[in-house]
Design a protein around this motif. Structure first.
Motif, mmCIF file in Angstrom:
data_model
loop_
_atom_site.group_PDB
_atom_site.id
_atom_site.type_symbol
_atom_site.label_atom_id
_atom_site.label_comp_id
_atom_site.label_asym_id
_atom_site.label_seq_id
_atom_site.Cartn_x
_atom_site.Cartn_y
_atom_site.Cartn_z
ATOM 1 N N VAL A 636 0.530 -0.569 0.206
ATOM 2 C CA VAL A 636 0.215 -0.020 -0.126
ATOM 3 C C VAL A 636 0.723 1.059 -0.302
ATOM 4 O O VAL A 636 0.064 1.947 -0.707
ATOM 5 C CB VAL A 636 -0.829 -0.598 1.144
ATOM 6 N N ASP A 637 1.799 0.400 1.028
ATOM 7 C CA ASP A 637 2.731 2.463 0.791
ATOM 8 C C ASP A 637 4.146 1.763 1.286
ATOM 9 O O ASP A 637 3.562 0.960 1.964
ATOM 10 C CB ASP A 637 2.494 3.589 1.203
ATOM 11 N N SER A 638 5.123 2.742 0.728
ATOM 12 C CA SER A 638 6.733 2.129 2.064
ATOM 13 C C SER A 638 7.171 3.461 1.727
ATOM 14 O O SER A 638 6.985 4.205 0.906
ATOM 15 C CB SER A 638 7.045 1.416 0.754
ATOM 16 N N ARG A 639 7.387 3.791 3.497
ATOM 17 C CA ARG A 639 8.073 5.389 3.319
ATOM 18 C C ARG A 639 10.070 4.796 4.091
ATOM 19 O O ARG A 639 9.562 4.505 4.560
ATOM 20 C CB ARG A 639 7.347 5.917 4.126
ATOM 21 N N VAL A 640 10.411 6.367 4.017
ATOM 22 C CA VAL A 640 11.845 6.097 5.289
ATOM 23 C C VAL A 640 12.168 7.280 5.477
ATOM 24 O O VAL A 640 11.608 8.452 5.376
ATOM 25 C CB VAL A 640 13.458 5.945 3.847
ATOM 26 N N ALA A 641 12.572 6.998 7.176
ATOM 27 C CA ALA A 641 12.624 8.092 7.366
ATOM 28 C C ALA A 641 14.619 8.410 8.006
ATOM 29 O O ALA A 641 15.005 7.018 8.421
ATOM 30 C CB ALA A 641 11.816 8.867 8.605
ATOM 31 N N PRO A 642 14.829 8.721 8.779
ATOM 32 C CA PRO A 642 16.012 9.237 9.530
ATOM 33 C C PRO A 642 16.553 8.321 10.557
ATOM 34 O O PRO A 642 14.827 8.632 10.942
ATOM 35 C CB PRO A 642 16.739 10.302 9.624
ATOM 36 N N PRO A 643 17.023 7.650 10.877
ATOM 37 C CA PRO A 643 17.211 6.623 12.313
ATOM 38 C C PRO A 643 16.276 7.472 13.643
ATOM 39 O O PRO A 643 15.560 6.899 14.860
ATOM 40 C CB PRO A 643 17.800 6.001 12.360
ATOM 41 N N SER A 644 16.850 9.030 13.096
ATOM 42 C CA SER A 644 16.409 9.340 14.326
ATOM 43 C C SER A 644 14.960 10.421 14.886
ATOM 44 O O SER A 644 14.894 10.936 15.236
ATOM 45 C CB SER A 644 17.495 11.007 15.141
ATOM 46 N N THR A 697 14.119 -1.348 11.002
ATOM 47 C CA THR A 697 15.114 -0.095 10.405
ATOM 48 C C THR A 697 16.508 -1.157 9.697
ATOM 49 O O THR A 697 16.734 -1.892 9.999
ATOM 50 C CB THR A 697 16.360 0.361 11.901
ATOM 51 N N VAL A 698 17.219 -0.341 8.537
ATOM 52 C CA VAL A 698 17.916 -1.267 7.975
ATOM 53 C C VAL A 698 18.647 -0.192 7.040
ATOM 54 O O VAL A 698 18.876 0.781 7.459
ATOM 55 C CB VAL A 698 16.529 -0.917 6.216
ATOM 56 N N THR A 699 19.670 -0.992 7.187
ATOM 57 C CA THR A 699 21.241 -0.730 6.845
ATOM 58 C C THR A 699 22.292 -0.911 5.338
ATOM 59 O O THR A 699 21.777 -2.773 5.715
ATOM 60 C CB THR A 699 22.693 -0.307 7.806
ATOM 61 N N ARG A 700 22.207 -0.605 4.531
ATOM 62 C CA ARG A 700 22.814 -1.077 3.713
ATOM 63 C C ARG A 700 23.194 0.233 2.803
ATOM 64 O O ARG A 700 22.997 1.228 2.787
ATOM 65 C CB ARG A 700 21.133 -1.745 2.527
ATOM 66 N N SER A 701 24.387 -0.628 2.144
ATOM 67 C CA SER A 701 25.415 0.043 0.571
ATOM 68 C C SER A 701 24.282 0.667 0.009
ATOM 69 O O SER A 701 23.438 0.124 -0.762
ATOM 70 C CB SER A 701 26.334 -0.595 0.529
ATOM 71 N N ARG A 702 24.907 1.866 -0.870
ATOM 72 C CA ARG A 702 24.383 2.528 -2.061
ATOM 73 C C ARG A 702 24.600 1.659 -2.901
ATOM 74 O O ARG A 702 24.305 1.910 -4.060
ATOM 75 C CB ARG A 702 24.733 4.819 -1.858
ATOM 76 N N ARG A 703 26.146 1.401 -2.584
ATOM 77 C CA ARG A 703 26.598 0.421 -4.501
ATOM 78 C C ARG A 703 25.144 -0.581 -4.220
ATOM 79 O O ARG A 703 25.367 -1.032 -5.415
ATOM 80 C CB ARG A 703 27.867 -0.040 -3.567
#
Length: 870
Positions: A636-644, A697-703
């Motif tokens: 339905v939706d996905s949104r991202v935000a900084p961890p803080s 909370t997801v951490t992934r490389s821009r590569r």
């Protein structure tokens, strides 16, 4: 601003982007007519050089203009606002000179080895240009030890070495990407020849002609070392790049035939694309509805379209003061591109994701894209009448005031543009004003994209079809693009930093199978480099080479196989429909047309509609499932935000019980609240399975999404709300609404309205909004379909709106782009046409009023009529 409102109407259908060949020829002065008509006449007569004669003075003017554009003038560079640009030019040149001094074996510049990398060869020519530029910028500091003459001669020596050792030998050259050899290298080399024209004449008088001859030899996708308008490589932005280079080459050589033909060839990019009668088989360029296509099927306004606009405006500047075609409707056409093609796609200084192609995976995109657009608009406004100039300059101010990352003029190409930009910002007579009205709906049906704007938000939707690619992957960019054209949406909210919400970090941290709006099978796919160990599928015996048509069709930008993608527009309201299917690669593989080791992935199935209103976007989906029996996720939706950021998820169950947190629940509505940014989105679940809410909370490389990105880890909170169907489940349906900036109180009102679902099947989907008096329908199959007061001869998209004054407005579109006529009956009322498009015929039939709309060759355009009771 009345003049501007008349010049730039709020209703984009009032002024379609349209420049026919006849109009193109009519704008050129009689003395230069042959320069424009030449390519067509010459081709018919077997000649290449039917051009008007030029003068040595014109050639000198082109050179002077080019130097001024690139390096500035004494007057512009004396401005304090230009100081940062000059500093940047000097700093870059000093860095390049240091790399030149420390180069090792096999290098001209340290860290840029030569001999096998076409990208490194292009970079080496670029570095030489950047050094030369610093020596020609009036008022700039010396880029290195010694006087400018000594530095220029070092640049010339570098050109000689590159040419003699790595470029001039045609048998060794042309490896890697064709773009570097035909455009990239030529752009930097040509500009350097322009900047150092006098020094070359004194120091190496033979070098200019030698270099130009080599550039001609590398134009292998052309004809006899020149542009070929029938080549699929010489279209749109690529054609503008090549022809701009050739104008400058002609000026330094005093070759009038080269300049005249290059100008004439470039003028062809101004003609509006007629998809039913394409000239030279070209579908790249701007369409009547403002769409822009490059690579034959990729929606590309935000990248190649931006490049085309920039080159056209640069050409206007280069030719200023000469006898060559300039001004008039040339700038008028470019202005229309800005108003109708670009402005709808810019939200608070950010270029929308739906028109960036593989560029979505780059780290410098979004705000930087719009900064390039702003420079072009600044320069364009200098060539326009006062009222038109004021409108564009007001837009420049508006972008600066609303952007979270205002354009940095130090990054503009031209110091002249920096000075003009400063003048615009300082002029208190120019009001900051958007080119978009506050409420706007734009159906870019020619490129299967939709933009819906309201105060406080913009909704951008990406579709695909047999005409338009599902995505673009190329050169290790946009590695996981598979679902970007399957109804992926982007909901931009006012006040937020879009680099935190979208851009490369969105694609890096949101799983590609869970992009907002997408229905995808639950599976794991592999990227092209993982599948084939290289940047493309290599099988020359079956026609797969780096830039072959097979590579384009099945690897780089495959089109969709579904037969319906489009929608209708009524004023500021709109519909869009999509039948989701496989892409061209899977269809061809299933038919046995591709090699056994070629990997193609199968899609899930769904029939979807988006009804875009004032406060909400209502989404219906039917036939959702998978023929192969896999589990399916509809996001339905996905949104991202900084961890803080402080994210709160609250809602209410269908029985009225308050709810918060994550998990699967029978939700009536859900509210996502980012208190840190002060933004919120509501989700109303009108029908269907229980949604699943997640916040990770997801951490992934821009590569992960682009091989050449820095291996920089990025961390985001990733919110998603989805509907999960287990493996083997029968086809399902669902209905929900996205409500930007919704409060909890507002969301509770949806339990009893204002939206009702009239139909939701794979044949017809329809909603009614009681408060707006609006009924919107998409039909997907032949035959007569009933929805509310409408009987519709499908497939079709229809919007009906009744006003308190008794008027009925109707919009009709053919979302297949293939029908000759569409009929709609408004049941139970005898109505007469008050106003109607020419293609609409209104008559009385038993039981109501019928509208017969001629949609032949309309390419998805909406036709409208306003009716009243008899």
């Amino acid at each position: 601003m009345v003049e501007c409102a008349e010049r730039f109407p709020a209703d984009p259908l009032e002024r379609p982007v349209q420049m026919s060949r006849r109009a193109l020829l009519s704008i050129v002065p009689a003395a230069s007519l042959s320069a424009v008509a030449g390519p067509w006449r010459a081709r018919a007569a077997g000649r290449r050089d039917a051009v008007a004669p030029g003068t040595a003075a014109d050639h000198a003017t082109v050179i002077d203009n080019a130097v001024a554009v690139l390096a500035g003038t004494a007057e512009s560079n004396a401005r304090p606002e230009v100081a940062a640009k000059l500093t940047a030019i000097g700093r870059t040149a000093r860095t390049r000179l240091a790399a030149l001094d420390s180069a090792g074996p096999g290098e001209l510049f340290s860290g840029v080895p030569l001999g096998t990398s076409d990208a490194n060869l292009t970079t080496s020519f670029q570095y030489l240009y950047e050094i030369a530029l610093a020596t020609r910028a009036p008022g700039g500091a010396a880029p290195g030890p010694g006087d400018d003459t000594a530095v220029r001669r070092r640049v010339i020596d570098g050109l000689v070495r590159l040419h003699d050792d790595y470029y001039g030998d045609q048998e060794k050259g042309y490896y890697g990407n064709w773009f570097n050899w035909e455009i990239g290298i030529s752009t930097h080399l040509t500009r350097t020849l322009v900047l150092l024209k006098d020094e070359l004449a004194a120091y190496r008088p033979d070098l200019t002609a030698t270099c130009v001859a080599s550039m001609d030899a590398y134009l292998r996708n052309g004809k006899d070392g020149d542009v070929d308008l029938d080549s699929r490589f010489h279209t749109g932005a690529n054609l503008a790049d090549i022809t701009t280079n050739r104008v400058l080459q002609g000026a330094v050589l005093g070759d009038e035939a080269r300049i005249g033909k290059a100008v004439a060839d470039q003028l062809t990019v101004l003609a509006t694309i007629d998809p039913y009668q394409p000239r030279h088989h070209v579908t790249d360029g701007f369409y009547a509805d403002g769409s822009f296509i490059q690579h034959a099927s990729v929606a590309y306004t935000g990248s190649y379209g931006k490049g085309l606009l920039t080159r056209v405006v640069q050409t206007v500047k280069l030719l200023q003061g000469t006898a060559y075609p300039q001004g008039g409707d040339l700038v008028g056409t470019a202005r229309d591109w800005v108003v109708r093609g670009f402005a709808p796609l810019v939200f608070e200084g950010w270029m929308m994701e739906i028109v960036k192609g593989r560029g979505v995976s780059r780290t410098t995109t979004g705000y930087a894209d719009v900064a390039e657009l702003v420079e072009a608009v600044v320069d364009l406004s200098a060539h326009m009448a006062e009222a038109d100039a004021t409108a564009l300059q007001g837009y420049v101010k508006f972008v600066r005031e609303t952007s979270r990352a205002a354009p940095d003029p130090a990054r503009f190409v031209s110091p002249l543009s920096v000075a003009r930009y400063a003048d615009i910002l300082a002029d208190t007579r120019i009001p900051a004003e958007d080119l978009n009205p506050p409420e706007r709906h734009v159906a870019f049906n020619a490129m299967d994209k939709t933009v819906h704007r309201r105060p406080g938000f913009a909704f951008a939707l990406a579709r695909s079809s047999p005409r338009i690619s599902k995505y673009e992957y190329m050169n290790g960019e946009n590695l996981m693009p598979w679902f970007q054209g399957d109804g992926a949406h982007y909901l931009y909210l006012s006040g937020q930093d879009q680099t935190q919400a979208y851009g490369v970090d969105y694609f890096a941290t949101v799983p590609p199978y869970r992009l907002a709006g997408v229905t995808a099978p639950v599976e794991t796919r592999r990227t092209v480099p993982e599948l084939y160990g290289g940047l493309w599928y290599d099988n020359p015996e079956r026609g797969f080479t780096s830039s072959s048509e097979s590579q384009n069709t099945y690897v780089y930008f495959p089109r969709g196989a579904g037969g319906l993608s489009g929608g209708a527009r009524l004023g500021a309201y709109g519909t869009a429909g999509l039948v989701q299917a496989d892409d061209a690669a899977y269809a061809a593989k299933r038919a046995g047309a591709l090699p056994d080791d070629f990997v193609a992935y199968r899609n899930a199935r769904a029939t979807k509609s988006w009804f875009m209103l004032d406060d909400e976007i209502v989404v219906l989906a039917a036939g959702v499932g998978d023929p192969a029996g896999r589990a399916v996720t509809t996001t339905v939706d996905s949104r991202v935000a900084p961890p803080s950021n402080a994210i709160a998820l609250t809602g209410r169950l269908r029985d009225g019980t308050p709810w918060s947190g994550t998990g699967t629940a029978p939700l009536a509505w859900l509210r996502y609240d980012d208190a840190t940014q002060g933004t919120a989105v509501g989700y109303v679940f009108l029908a269907g399975r229980r949604p699943t809410v997640a916040l990770d909370t997801v951490t992934r490389s821009r590569r992960a999404v682009r091989l050449s990105n820095p291996d920089t880890p990025v961390t985001r909170q990733v919110f998603s709300v989805s509907v999960e169907q287990p493996a083997g489940a029968p086809p399902d349906s669902m209905a929900y609404a996205l409500v930007p900036h919704a409060s909890e109180r507002q969301l509770t009102t949806y339990a009893h309205g204002p939206v009702s679902v009239l139909a939701n099947t794979a044949r017809v989907q329809a909603v009614r909004h009681r408060g707006l008096g609006l009924t919107a329908v998409n039909t997907f199959a032949p035959g007569t379909h009933r929805a509310g007061p409408l009987w519709i001869d499908g497939p079709a998209s229809v919007i009906l709106r009744e006003t308190p004054g008794g008027a009925v407005s109707l919009a009709v579109s053919d979302p297949t782009t293939e029908r000759d006529t569409v009929s709609v009956v408004i049941r139970g009322r005898a109505l007469r046409a008050e106003t109607a498009d020419e293609a609409v015929r209104v008559d009385r039939v038993p039981g109501g009023t019928r509208l017969r709309v001629t949609t032949r060759h309309a390419y998805g355009r909406s036709f409208t009529a306003t009716l009243r009771g008899r």
